[in-house]
Design a protein around this motif. Sequence first.
Motif, PDB file in Angstrom:
ATOM      1  N   GLY A   3      25.095   0.215  -7.609  1.00 20.43           N
ATOM      2  CA  GLY A   3      24.340   0.867  -6.658  1.00 20.43           C
ATOM      3  C   GLY A   3      24.436   2.401  -7.070  1.00 20.43           C
ATOM      4  N   ALA A   4      25.514   2.742  -8.041  1.00 24.05           N
ATOM      5  CA  ALA A   4      25.627   4.071  -8.540  1.00 24.05           C
ATOM      6  C   ALA A   4      24.238   4.479  -9.278  1.00 24.05           C
ATOM      7  N   GLY A   5      23.885   5.721  -8.621  1.00 25.92           N
ATOM      8  CA  GLY A   5      22.632   6.239  -9.423  1.00 25.92           C
ATOM      9  C   GLY A   5      21.341   5.545  -8.813  1.00 25.92           C
ATOM     10  N   ARG A   6      21.469   4.768  -7.853  1.00 30.05           N
ATOM     11  CA  ARG A   6      20.178   4.083  -7.422  1.00 30.05           C
ATOM     12  C   ARG A   6      18.761   4.795  -7.159  1.00 30.05           C
ATOM     13  N   ARG A   7      17.974   4.557  -7.692  1.00 26.10           N
ATOM     14  CA  ARG A   7      16.503   4.987  -7.762  1.00 26.10           C
ATOM     15  C   ARG A   7      15.671   3.984  -7.457  1.00 26.10           C
ATOM     16  N   THR A   8      14.849   4.365  -6.345  1.00 24.53           N
ATOM     17  CA  THR A   8      13.596   3.446  -6.097  1.00 24.53           C
ATOM     18  C   THR A   8      12.339   3.936  -6.376  1.00 24.53           C
ATOM     19  N   ARG A   9      11.511   2.973  -6.759  1.00 25.39           N
ATOM     20  CA  ARG A   9       9.939   3.244  -7.054  1.00 25.39           C
ATOM     21  C   ARG A   9       9.073   2.082  -6.423  1.00 25.39           C
ATOM     22  N   PRO A  10       7.885   2.661  -6.282  1.00 31.48           N
ATOM     23  CA  PRO A  10       6.897   1.472  -5.449  1.00 31.48           C
ATOM     24  C   PRO A  10       6.421   0.578  -6.769  1.00 31.48           C
ATOM     25  N   LEU A  11       6.067  -0.483  -6.116  1.00 36.50           N
ATOM     26  CA  LEU A  11       5.463  -1.370  -7.009  1.00 36.50           C
ATOM     27  C   LEU A  11       3.917  -1.759  -5.991  1.00 36.50           C
ATOM     28  N   GLY A  12       2.711  -1.701  -7.147  1.00 32.69           N
ATOM     29  CA  GLY A  12       1.598  -1.525  -6.175  1.00 32.69           C
ATOM     30  C   GLY A  12       1.177  -0.413  -5.740  1.00 32.69           C
ATOM     31  N   SER A  13       0.345  -0.192  -4.866  1.00 31.60           N
ATOM     32  CA  SER A  13      -0.102  -1.648  -4.128  1.00 31.60           C
ATOM     33  C   SER A  13      -1.446  -2.001  -4.996  1.00 31.60           C
ATOM     34  N   GLN A  14      -1.461  -3.405  -5.000  1.00 24.92           N
ATOM     35  CA  GLN A  14      -2.728  -4.115  -5.387  1.00 24.92           C
ATOM     36  C   GLN A  14      -3.542  -4.532  -4.358  1.00 24.92           C
ATOM     37  N   THR A  15      -4.968  -4.571  -4.201  1.00 21.80           N
ATOM     38  CA  THR A  15      -5.569  -5.167  -3.367  1.00 21.80           C
ATOM     39  C   THR A  15      -6.669  -6.180  -4.080  1.00 21.80           C
ATOM     40  N   VAL A  16      -6.756  -7.189  -3.472  1.00 24.21           N
ATOM     41  CA  VAL A  16      -7.878  -8.166  -3.881  1.00 24.21           C
ATOM     42  C   VAL A  16      -8.860  -8.541  -2.908  1.00 24.21           C
ATOM     43  N   ASP A  17      -9.945  -8.795  -2.911  1.00 32.77           N
ATOM     44  CA  ASP A  17     -10.860  -9.413  -1.892  1.00 32.77           C
ATOM     45  C   ASP A  17     -11.300 -10.845  -2.388  1.00 32.77           C
TER      46      ASP A  17
END
Length: 164
Positions: A3-17
């Motif tokens: 957990g040292a130096g933890r960075r987060t990033r989003p995945l998506g968003s992806q939308t499909v009808d």
Amino acid sequence: MTGAGRRTRPLGSQTVDIAAPREVVFDVIAQPYLGRATGAMREKVRVLERGSDMVLAAHFTPVAGGRLTATTVETVRFTHPERIDFRLVRGPVPSVTESFRLTEHASGTRLEYRGEMGTDGWALGSRWGRLVAARWEETVAASLTSLKDEAQRRSRHTTPAAGS
């Protein structure tokens, strides 16, 4: 990692009808986990443990032009019929959470994918995360296309013809 130096990033968003009822779309997504997987899906997903609303599953993804296979292990939780959540247990990064949210709309179902990836190791981990995230999102996009095609195919086969 720790957990040292933890960075987060989003995945998506992806939308499909998807031109299919929400129940059909949910069933297509859930089938390899809760039902009987097709031969093609058995090459991609293996259920390791099964509960009433959650499974532990191994996912197999070809990488390096198909020469290698990346294996991830995830919990998959089902909230029928509106949501499926995934949480990484083992994989190329320390943390991933994802969801498929299904909402009804005029022409069928809207499937929205969102997630978050966490990497450790400050800048080096962040660079690794960018590489992993790009492949991860490509895999999700391909899955969404397959899900859409299958749900629409099933919907056409189960919907009575006009005037019947």
